[in-house]
Enzyme design. Sequence first.
Site, short mmCIF file in Angstrom:
data_model
loop_
_atom_site.label_atom_id
_atom_site.label_comp_id
_atom_site.label_asym_id
_atom_site.label_seq_id
_atom_site.Cartn_x
_atom_site.Cartn_y
_atom_site.Cartn_z
N ASN A 12 2.44 12.21 -5.06
CA ASN A 12 3.18 12.27 -3.80
C ASN A 12 4.39 13.16 -4.04
OD1 ASN A 12 4.66 11.82 -1.50
ND2 ASN A 12 5.11 9.66 -1.93
N TRP A 13 4.26 14.41 -3.59
CA TRP A 13 5.33 15.38 -3.90
C TRP A 13 6.58 15.12 -3.06
CZ3 TRP A 13 2.59 20.87 -4.24
CH2 TRP A 13 1.62 20.82 -5.25
N LYS A 14 6.46 14.30 -2.05
CA LYS A 14 7.59 14.03 -1.15
C LYS A 14 8.14 15.36 -0.60
CE LYS A 14 8.29 9.72 -3.58
NZ LYS A 14 9.19 8.65 -4.02
N HIS A 101 4.65 4.65 3.55
CA HIS A 101 5.48 4.72 2.35
C HIS A 101 6.84 4.09 2.65
CE1 HIS A 101 7.88 6.26 -0.95
NE2 HIS A 101 6.74 6.47 -1.59
N GLU A 171 3.82 -0.57 -4.17
CA GLU A 171 4.98 0.16 -4.67
C GLU A 171 6.23 -0.69 -4.50
OE1 GLU A 171 4.26 4.63 -4.75
OE2 GLU A 171 4.97 4.18 -2.73
N SER A 217 7.93 4.85 -10.55
CA SER A 217 8.35 5.31 -11.88
C SER A 217 7.22 5.33 -12.91
CB SER A 217 9.53 4.48 -12.39
OG SER A 217 10.65 4.63 -11.53
N GLY A 238 5.38 9.81 -7.83
CA GLY A 238 6.33 10.71 -7.19
C GLY A 238 6.88 11.71 -8.19
N GLY A 239 8.02 11.36 -8.80
CA GLY A 239 8.71 12.29 -9.70
C GLY A 239 7.83 12.94 -10.74
P1 PGA Z 1 8.24 7.68 -8.21
O1 PGA Z 1 7.72 7.56 -6.70
O2 PGA Z 1 7.02 7.87 -9.06
O3 PGA Z 1 9.15 8.85 -8.22
O4 PGA Z 1 8.93 6.38 -8.53
C1 PGA Z 1 6.54 6.88 -6.38
C2 PGA Z 1 6.32 6.91 -4.91
O5 PGA Z 1 7.29 6.73 -4.15
O6 PGA Z 1 5.18 7.12 -4.44
#
Ligand code: PGA
Length: 254
Positions: A12-14, A101, A171, A217, A238-239
């Site tokens: 999820n590149w956001k 999300h 999540e 995370s 995400g990150g």
């Molecule tokens: P994160 O985000 O891996 O940066 O914690 C996960 C997400 O929100 O899908």
Amino acid sequence: MAAKRRPLIAGNWKMNGLKKDARSLAGGLASKMGRLKAKPAFEMLVCPPAPLLGPVLDATKGKGIAVGGQDCHANAAGAHTGDTSAALLKSMGCKYAIVGHSERRTDHGETDADVRGKAEAAQAAGLTAIVCIGETLKQREAGRTKAVNRKQLAGSLPNGANAKNTVIAYEPVWAIGTGKVATPEQAQEVHAFIRAELAKVVGAAEAAKMRILYGGSMKPSNAAELLALPDVDGGLIGGASLTVKDFWGIAQAV
Ligand code: PGA
């Protein structure tokens, strides 16, 4: 009896990356996939910001990487400035849409009913909806983790959900982007609980086939122990999905 579920490694590149970054990230993953000798044990998915779908679809074409939207509108078309329909995602070549999300629930005030509408639109368009749920730290500390996840799941799950058209992402909000990851015990407990709740709606056999992703995370250093848990069927990342090295590292942990 353990069901066979192919783990989904979803990025999820956001709201990150420019056109050039999308090309190099998607291209980097495509070349890793292209070098595999056999079909991988995992399914790989990337969900870029909507304007980058074109370049990402081009860069990943024929490489066994699925592409998805980060959201979709509940309606098929119409006067909804700035929104993206599930049918449009599908027509571009997407296979998935993330819905509900926690950042959308917070930033845009999306309710469970909104999320269900979006998931049903995704399903109607032939996409698989990734329905996100999860408790906040305050809710966990108040001992409400199961109650919150039960309510969000019941309210957000699309009608007619099955293993093909729906994936659940657990999540915990307190783990998203914080570097604080759920312990294997915490993750397995909630994942098993979610599967039991799913079974009440879709039946035990279908629930055993449905994928439940962990998100929050996840990184190469903690992915193996999370992905090894009996009820964790992949990750929503995400990150760590923003570099080829980290995202590929997570996929290798499957
Ligand atoms: P994160 O985000 O891996 O940066 O914690 C996960 C997400 O929100 O899908």
